[in-house]
Design an enzyme around this catalytic site. Structure first.
Site, PDB file in Angstrom:
ATOM      1  N   THR A  36       2.827  -1.702   9.033  1.00  0.00           N
ATOM      2  CA  THR A  36       3.264  -2.659  10.060  1.00  0.00           C
ATOM      3  C   THR A  36       3.433  -4.075   9.514  1.00  0.00           C
ATOM      4  O   THR A  36       4.002  -4.933  10.196  1.00  0.00           O
ATOM      5  CB  THR A  36       2.207  -2.752  11.180  1.00  0.00           C
ATOM      6  OG1 THR A  36       0.958  -3.126  10.565  1.00  0.00           O
ATOM      7  CG2 THR A  36       2.051  -1.428  11.913  1.00  0.00           C
ATOM      8  N   HIS A  70      10.377 -23.912   9.079  1.00  0.00           N
ATOM      9  CA  HIS A  70       9.348 -24.664   9.803  1.00  0.00           C
ATOM     10  C   HIS A  70       7.948 -24.513   9.211  1.00  0.00           C
ATOM     11  O   HIS A  70       7.140 -25.433   9.303  1.00  0.00           O
ATOM     12  CB  HIS A  70       9.294 -24.213  11.275  1.00  0.00           C
ATOM     13  CG  HIS A  70      10.458 -24.695  12.078  1.00  0.00           C
ATOM     14  ND1 HIS A  70      10.494 -24.644  13.453  1.00  0.00           N
ATOM     15  CD2 HIS A  70      11.649 -25.240  11.693  1.00  0.00           C
ATOM     16  CE1 HIS A  70      11.651 -25.137  13.888  1.00  0.00           C
ATOM     17  NE2 HIS A  70      12.371 -25.492  12.833  1.00  0.00           N
ATOM     18  N   ASP A  94       0.871  -1.176   0.000  1.00  0.00           N
ATOM     19  CA  ASP A  94       0.000   0.000   0.000  1.00  0.00           C
ATOM     20  C   ASP A  94       0.913   1.233   0.000  1.00  0.00           C
ATOM     21  O   ASP A  94       2.133   1.102  -0.195  1.00  0.00           O
ATOM     22  CB  ASP A  94      -0.980  -0.029   1.192  1.00  0.00           C
ATOM     23  CG  ASP A  94      -0.290   0.144   2.537  1.00  0.00           C
ATOM     24  OD1 ASP A  94       0.955   0.221   2.579  1.00  0.00           O
ATOM     25  OD2 ASP A  94      -0.995   0.192   3.569  1.00  0.00           O
ATOM     26  N   CYS A 141       3.135  -3.272   4.102  1.00  0.00           N
ATOM     27  CA  CYS A 141       2.321  -2.129   4.523  1.00  0.00           C
ATOM     28  C   CYS A 141       3.058  -1.470   5.689  1.00  0.00           C
ATOM     29  O   CYS A 141       4.237  -1.758   5.899  1.00  0.00           O
ATOM     30  CB  CYS A 141       0.886  -2.526   4.857  1.00  0.00           C
ATOM     31  SG  CYS A 141       0.689  -3.681   6.217  1.00  0.00           S
ATOM     32  N   HIS A 164       7.860 -31.193  10.158  1.00  0.00           N
ATOM     33  CA  HIS A 164       6.977 -30.036   9.950  1.00  0.00           C
ATOM     34  C   HIS A 164       5.874 -30.329   8.934  1.00  0.00           C
ATOM     35  O   HIS A 164       4.868 -29.635   8.903  1.00  0.00           O
ATOM     36  CB  HIS A 164       7.794 -28.821   9.525  1.00  0.00           C
ATOM     37  CG  HIS A 164       8.878 -28.508  10.503  1.00  0.00           C
ATOM     38  ND1 HIS A 164       8.607 -28.051  11.772  1.00  0.00           N
ATOM     39  CD2 HIS A 164      10.220 -28.639  10.429  1.00  0.00           C
ATOM     40  CE1 HIS A 164       9.743 -27.904  12.432  1.00  0.00           C
ATOM     41  NE2 HIS A 164      10.731 -28.260  11.636  1.00  0.00           N
TER      42      HIS A 164
HETATM   43  C1  RB5 Z   1      -1.803   2.674   6.638  1.00  0.00           C
HETATM   44  O1  RB5 Z   1      -1.849   3.872   7.361  1.00  0.00           O
HETATM   45  C2  RB5 Z   1      -1.586   1.500   7.599  1.00  0.00           C
HETATM   46  O2  RB5 Z   1      -2.702   1.322   8.372  1.00  0.00           O
HETATM   47  C3  RB5 Z   1      -1.260   0.227   6.811  1.00  0.00           C
HETATM   48  O3  RB5 Z   1      -0.156   0.439   6.007  1.00  0.00           O
HETATM   49  C4  RB5 Z   1      -0.921  -1.003   7.623  1.00  0.00           C
HETATM   50  O4  RB5 Z   1       0.062  -0.731   8.573  1.00  0.00           O
HETATM   51  C5  RB5 Z   1      -2.050  -1.759   8.177  1.00  0.00           C
HETATM   52  O5  RB5 Z   1      -1.882  -2.824   8.788  1.00  0.00           O
END
Ligand code: RB5
Length: 159
Positions: A70, A101, A11, A68, A136
């Site tokens: 996180t 694994h 994203d 993304c 596994h």
């Molecule tokens: C975008 O602001 C953020 O929410 C997205 O990139 C991601 O971290 C969501 O899990």
């Protein structure tokens, strides 16, 4: 030998890291398809996770990479798709273990959590590590059985 095919998506939060990853792949022996996003304009991670995960599920590509902010949103969505084992990795050790694994077929990265150069090292480790198989395999089979059970409940047979 045939080149390994990779589908890559992010994203807006992962856009810069995706550019770095494309640079990394430039002189490597992989076939990489960039599924977007193609700008810093706000976008929804679910759209890209769906594209990449479905390509992995349908064996259009061998592996997927999703980025993304996180990595959490991408991993939540990707793991809803049949046959996907997406691993969110913030250390090289996690990347190694998720291949050894779990035979993870999608790597999720958090661009806002980890520096770009460290994320590249995580990616490198993930790509170079093979599934260990052995004990596994039976654990992965349990995941497949669970998926099949869920699918049956989703489409109950009419008697
Ligand atoms: C975008 O602001 C953020 O929410 C997205 O990139 C991601 O971290 C969501 O899990």
């Amino acid at each position: 030998m045939e080149k390994i095919k990779i589908s890559l998506g992010s994203d807006h939060a992962g856009f810069d890291l995706k550019k770095e990853i494309l640079k990394y792949f430039r002189d490597k022996d992989y076939l990489v398809s960039d599924e977007g996003t193609y700008s810093l304009q706000r976008s929804d991670y679910a759209d890209y996770a769906k594209i990449v995960a479905e390509k992995v599920r349908d064996k259009v590509v061998d592996k997927g990479i999703l980025i993304c902010g996180t990595g959490i949103g991408m991993s939540i969505v990707a793991n809803k798709i049949h046959k996907i084992r997406a691993s969110l990795c913030v250390t090289e050790y996690m990347a190694e273990m998720s291949r050894l694994h779990n035979d993870a077929n999608i790597l999720c990265l958090g661009a806002r959590l980890v520096e770009n150069n460290q994320n590249i090292l995580i990616l490198q480790k993930w790509l170079e590590t093979e599934f260990e198989g052995d004990r596994h395999i039976k654990r992965l089979k349990k995941i497949t059985l669970l998926e099949q059970k869920i699918q049956k409940n989703f489409h109950p047979k009419k008697n």
